[in-house]
Design a protein around this motif. Structure first.
Motif, PDB file in Angstrom:
ATOM      1  N   LEU A  64       0.915  -0.903   0.025  1.00 29.63           N
ATOM      2  CA  LEU A  64       0.079  -0.092   0.042  1.00 29.63           C
ATOM      3  C   LEU A  64       0.872   1.336   0.093  1.00 29.63           C
ATOM      4  O   LEU A  64       1.710   1.547   0.840  1.00 29.63           O
ATOM      5  CB  LEU A  64      -0.943   0.045   1.251  1.00 29.63           C
ATOM      6  N   VAL A  65       0.788   2.105  -0.990  1.00 31.32           N
ATOM      7  CA  VAL A  65       1.509   3.230  -1.290  1.00 31.32           C
ATOM      8  C   VAL A  65       0.654   4.509  -0.580  1.00 31.32           C
ATOM      9  O   VAL A  65      -0.100   4.760  -1.262  1.00 31.32           O
ATOM     10  CB  VAL A  65       1.947   3.430  -2.618  1.00 31.32           C
ATOM     11  N   ARG A  66       1.341   5.206   0.215  1.00 29.34           N
ATOM     12  CA  ARG A  66       0.785   6.218   0.860  1.00 29.34           C
ATOM     13  C   ARG A  66       1.549   7.737   0.893  1.00 29.34           C
ATOM     14  O   ARG A  66       1.218   8.740   1.159  1.00 29.34           O
ATOM     15  CB  ARG A  66       0.220   6.010   2.395  1.00 29.34           C
ATOM     16  N   GLY A  67       2.832   7.568   0.535  1.00 28.55           N
ATOM     17  CA  GLY A  67       3.760   8.758   0.816  1.00 28.55           C
ATOM     18  C   GLY A  67       4.960   8.494  -0.355  1.00 28.55           C
ATOM     19  O   GLY A  67       5.074   7.582  -1.119  1.00 28.55           O
ATOM     20  N   ARG A  68       5.712   9.334  -0.626  1.00 28.30           N
ATOM     21  CA  ARG A  68       6.650   9.492  -1.362  1.00 28.30           C
ATOM     22  C   ARG A  68       7.870   8.334  -1.080  1.00 28.30           C
ATOM     23  O   ARG A  68       8.480   7.952  -2.226  1.00 28.30           O
ATOM     24  CB  ARG A  68       7.534  10.679  -1.444  1.00 28.30           C
ATOM     25  N   ASP A  69       8.051   8.069  -0.081  1.00 27.95           N
ATOM     26  CA  ASP A  69       9.206   7.094   0.034  1.00 27.95           C
ATOM     27  C   ASP A  69       8.741   5.700  -0.268  1.00 27.95           C
ATOM     28  O   ASP A  69       9.476   4.914  -0.777  1.00 27.95           O
ATOM     29  CB  ASP A  69       9.448   7.227   1.595  1.00 27.95           C
ATOM     30  N   GLU A  70       7.265   5.537   0.073  1.00 25.06           N
ATOM     31  CA  GLU A  70       6.953   3.898  -0.605  1.00 25.06           C
ATOM     32  C   GLU A  70       6.731   4.222  -1.998  1.00 25.06           C
ATOM     33  O   GLU A  70       6.966   2.987  -2.765  1.00 25.06           O
ATOM     34  CB  GLU A  70       5.420   4.167   0.172  1.00 25.06           C
ATOM     35  N   ILE A  86      -0.059  -0.681  -4.525  1.00 27.43           N
ATOM     36  CA  ILE A  86      -1.773  -0.492  -4.348  1.00 27.43           C
ATOM     37  C   ILE A  86      -1.913   1.128  -4.068  1.00 27.43           C
ATOM     38  O   ILE A  86      -1.203   1.545  -2.829  1.00 27.43           O
ATOM     39  CB  ILE A  86      -2.362  -1.131  -3.387  1.00 27.43           C
ATOM     40  N   PHE A  87      -2.332   1.862  -4.989  1.00 28.65           N
ATOM     41  CA  PHE A  87      -2.501   3.396  -4.840  1.00 28.65           C
ATOM     42  C   PHE A  87      -4.172   3.482  -4.653  1.00 28.65           C
ATOM     43  O   PHE A  87      -4.826   3.021  -5.085  1.00 28.65           O
ATOM     44  CB  PHE A  87      -2.260   4.074  -6.084  1.00 28.65           C
TER      45      PHE A  87
END
Length: 368
Positions: A64-70, A86-87
């Motif tokens: 699950l992508v929630r930020g720029r680092d991810e 997953i966005f």
């Protein structure tokens, strides 16, 4: 792949996931409409998607992508074939769209296009247009080499007789701008000289004359059956999806007497309508109703196993134990995808005895 937050993972998404797994194409998921979806429904959608990705036939880790680092982590590991980003997005509020754009800009290339630029020119036609004042325009992708208006090319297979004929390029457009040349990996539109639009179609190619291209009625392929309710035998027909080629083909010879779900074998296909330009190493999908299968082209009637085939009474077995059945064929929640199930072995020579259609192949009219 797009997943509606309020709709969940529907059957079409599972079908597309199965095809992506079969062709070994990296995938990521964009969950949309999170602004109108209740929190508990969104949670169930993400959980159901994660459970599908963890199945034995898929074996991908949901991320699950929630930020720029991810985003950086996802882009760096997308080609590892073990991660599925997953966005969570909304087209109304704009939530998550900046992360998707950043992810697109960081994606690495899957093909070594720089090395392909030194190869002979090859252009696959995806669309055809008739532009007033310009003439026939073909759009597609440069698979190899460098193409400029002075490049000598052959256009084919011809709709009438399957031959390749000289073609000249009038001008080239890339991203709606006129350019002097295009290189491997780029999509472009080429204006052709003295070619009518009726003479070109999807699936035709523009290739360098030094390649000496030839259209093929038949090709050998190492295949894997993903799902099939009964058995597959010679004379079975399916639709071949190979790059831009979409045409029905018939099985004329097999390395086994019959095939069932999960089996692998060497199979010879014959196109039913017209010959196509197809090369060894190309992956394809074939379908017929609920039947799905994948394969790799290992030779045509001009090279490889077909060219060296000896008339025999029995079909010889495929190399590397292609008769062995594959792993579980059910994956992606019933989509029937086999991760890595594509057949990578090499077909042995198959039988031609007792087949008058092979002997009559050269003088058979196109459009059979």
């Amino acid at each position: 792949l797009i997943v509606g937050a309020n709709m969940g993972v529907v059957g079409m998404c599972k079908e597309h996931l199965g095809v992506a797994l079969a062709l070994k194409v990296p995938v990521f998921f964009v969950v949309t409409k999170v602004d109108i979806c209740p929190e508990h429904v969104l949670k169930n959608t993400v959980q159901s998607l994660a459970s599908i990705l963890k199945k034995p036939g898929v074996r991908k880790k949901p991320y699950l992508v929630r930020g720029r680092d991810e985003v950086l982590t996802a882009a760096r590991n997308i080609t590892s074939d073990s991660l599925a980003p997953i966005f969570l997005t909304s087209a109304v509020t704009g939530k998550g769209l900046d992360l998707v754009r950043l992810f697109y800009s960081l994606l690495p290339q899957r093909h070594r296009w720089v090395e392909a630029q030194s190869q002979a020119a090859e252009f696959v036609i995806d669309e055809t247009f008739g532009v007033p004042g310009v003439g026939t325009v073909v759009a597609g992708t440069v698979k190899g080499g460098v193409i400029s208006p002075s490049t000598p090319l052959l256009l084919g297979p011809d709709i009438g007789d399957g031959s390749f004929k000289p073609a000249s390029i009038k001008s080239i457009h890339y991203k709606r701008l006129p350019v002097g040349q295009v290189v491997a990996g780029q999509t472009a539109a080429l204006a052709l000289k003295k070619i009518k639009r009726q003479q070109v179609r999807k699936g035709m190619v523009l290739v360098d004359e030094h390649l000496k291209p030839a259209a093929s009625w038949e090709f050998d392929a190492d295949i894997a059956i993903l799902t099939h309710s009964t058995t597959i035998q010679p004379r079975y027909q399916a639709v071949i999806h190979c790059e831009i080629i979409r045409q029905a083909a018939r099985v004329v010879a097999m390395s086994q007497e019959r095939l069932r779900s999960g089996d692998r074998a060497c199979v010879r296909f014959r196109f039913l309508q017209r010959p196509e330009y197809i090369t060894a190493g190309t992956r394809f999908v074939f379908r017929e109703g609920r039947t799905k299968g994948i394969g790799v082209v290992v030779g045509t009637e001009h090279d490889g196993p077909l060219a060296a085939a000896e008339p025999t009474e029995a079909v010889s077995a495929t190399a590397n134990g292609a008769a062995a059945s594959t792993s579980a064929a059910a994956a992606a929640a019933g989509a029937g995808a086999v991760k890595g199930g594509s057949a990578n072995g090499t077909c042995a020579a198959t039988a031609t005895a007792g087949r008058p259609d092979v002997a009559q192949r050269k003088d058979q009219p196109v459009g059979r």
